[in-house]
Design an enzyme around this catalytic site. Structure first.
Site, PDB file in Angstrom:
ATOM      1  CE  LYS A  49      -2.915   2.775   2.926  1.00 56.92           C
ATOM      2  NZ  LYS A  49      -3.704   2.927   4.140  1.00 56.92           N
ATOM      3  CG  ASN A  55      -5.843   0.831  12.293  1.00 58.87           C
ATOM      4  OD1 ASN A  55      -4.655   0.760  12.010  1.00 58.87           O
ATOM      5  ND2 ASN A  55      -6.255   0.515  13.492  1.00 58.87           N
ATOM      6  CB  THR A  56      -9.028   5.141  13.694  1.00 57.34           C
ATOM      7  OG1 THR A  56      -7.751   5.407  13.113  1.00 57.34           O
ATOM      8  CG2 THR A  56      -9.172   5.952  14.964  1.00 57.34           C
ATOM      9  CB  ALA A  86      -8.303   6.850   5.357  1.00 53.71           C
ATOM     10  N   GLY A  87     -10.756   7.142   7.366  1.00 56.12           N
ATOM     11  CA  GLY A  87     -11.820   8.054   7.791  1.00 56.12           C
ATOM     12  C   GLY A  87     -13.138   7.392   8.140  1.00 56.12           C
ATOM     13  N   GLY A 102      -7.978   8.648  10.532  1.00 62.86           N
ATOM     14  CA  GLY A 102      -8.176   8.777  11.975  1.00 62.86           C
ATOM     15  C   GLY A 102      -9.282   9.726  12.397  1.00 62.86           C
TER      16      GLY A 102
HETATM   17  C1  LIG Z   1      -3.832   1.522   8.803  1.00 60.60           C
HETATM   18  C2  LIG Z   1      -3.784   2.366   7.641  1.00 60.60           C
HETATM   19  O1  LIG Z   1      -3.350   1.995   6.598  1.00 60.60           O
HETATM   20  C3  LIG Z   1      -4.306   3.756   7.785  1.00 60.60           C
HETATM   21  O2  LIG Z   1      -3.381   4.642   7.243  1.00 60.60           O
HETATM   22  C4  LIG Z   1      -5.607   3.753   7.063  1.00 60.60           C
HETATM   23  O3  LIG Z   1      -5.688   4.716   6.101  1.00 60.60           O
HETATM   24  C5  LIG Z   1      -6.780   3.652   7.973  1.00 60.60           C
HETATM   25  O4  LIG Z   1      -7.320   4.878   8.348  1.00 60.60           O
HETATM   26  P1  LIG Z   1      -8.351   4.954   9.572  1.00 60.60           P
HETATM   27  O5  LIG Z   1      -7.547   4.739  10.796  1.00 60.60           O
HETATM   28  O6  LIG Z   1      -8.965   6.312   9.474  1.00 60.60           O
HETATM   29  O7  LIG Z   1      -9.351   3.865   9.381  1.00 60.60           O
END
Ligand SMILES: CC(=O)[C@@H](O)[C@H](O)COP(=O)(O)O
Length: 255
Positions: free
Chosen positions: A96, A205-206, A183-184, A157
């Site tokens: 990635k 992730n977050t 993300a987000g 995040g």
């Molecule tokens: C883990 C990873 O690759 C992060 O850079 C991804 O973009 C996830 O983003 P969030 O934490 O907002 O879900």
């Protein structure tokens, strides 16, 4: 079934491995998510000394496909170096590409991402670039040989969800390679929205690691991916401005 380059997956949920309160919670959440692809920042992994603690050590890595990411890179050169290091360490040849342009918003640098993508595709990597939600950039990345496109829903995040669903839909409609919204994502509703738009998957992730109950949230995200995908495949009804009765009288036989 999701196919990215030479890889195929049953699960359409890609999970990040950082920010968990403990490695036991991380392991349980990964399990509950049903994810087959786990991403992590190569820079955070202790590659050189196997005797040192490793934040993936509680996971049975033979069960997952690892998606190393270049988080922390701010230039093409750094991203390329990290990708080569990951492949040389036998982590995976899938990468990635994440090149951050601005430390406050963590938004990606589209020009640098495009350049790195071209080089890594040329070197035989399976390349998944993290990019913004601009359809023009997404098209250029695909033309450069990216194996999937990973547009952001909103800044990493933030949990703000999909800030520009119109652009994301354009990217999805135009792409011949899988689109993974990355993300987000803040909640299962965001996941359902992405999947109903037609995304091939989501990376988050977050939202899981930071939830009050990460394991329960991981399961919720798994179900949201499945529900959203089913809804997309089933084809939703068109939105109408006026009501129509759910039990219409027309066509009923009267005596
Ligand atoms: C883990 C990873 O690759 C992060 O850079 C991804 O973009 C996830 O983003 P969030 O934490 O907002 O879900």
């Amino acid at each position: 079934m999701l196919t990215i380059g030479k890889y195929t997956f049953q699960s359409r949920l890609f999970l990040g491995t950082g920010k968990f309160s403990s490695l036991d919670v991380q392991r349980e959440a990964v399990e509950a998510s049903g994810a087959e692809v786990l991403t992590f920042a190569v820079r955070r992994l202790n590659i050189s000394d196997p005797n040192q603690p490793n934040f993936l050590e509680k996971l049975d890595l033979s069960r997952y496909t690892l998606l190393p990411n270049t988080a922390g890179a701010t230039t093409v050169e750094e991203a390329i170096r990290i990708a080569r290091l990951a492949r040389a360490s036998k982590l995976c040849d899938m990468i990635k590409v994440e090149i951050i342009a601005d430390p406050k918003t963590l938004l990606p640098d589209p020009a640098a991402t495009l350049e790195a993508t071209k080089i890594l595709v040329e070197e035989g990597f399976t390349v998944l670039p993290y990019t913004n939600d601009d359809p023009v950039t997404a098209k250029k990345l695909e033309e450069a040989g990216a194996h999937a496109i990973m547009p952001g829903g909103s800044p990493i995040g933030t949990g703000l969800g999909l800030l520009n669903p119109y652009n994301l839909r354009w990217i999805i409609e135009q792409s011949q390679v899988p689109v993974i919204v990355d993300a987000g994502i803040g909640s299962p509703a965001d996941v359902v929205q992405a999947m109903e738009l037609g995304a091939d998957g989501v990376l988050l992730n977050t939202a899981v690691a930071g939830a009050d109950d990460p394991v329960k949230m991981a399961r919720a995200m798994r179900l949201a991916v499945e529900a959203g995908r089913l809804g997309f495949e089933a084809g939703r009804i068109p939105k109408k401005r006026y009501a129509s009765a759910s039990s219409p009288m027309e066509g009923l036989v009267t005596t």
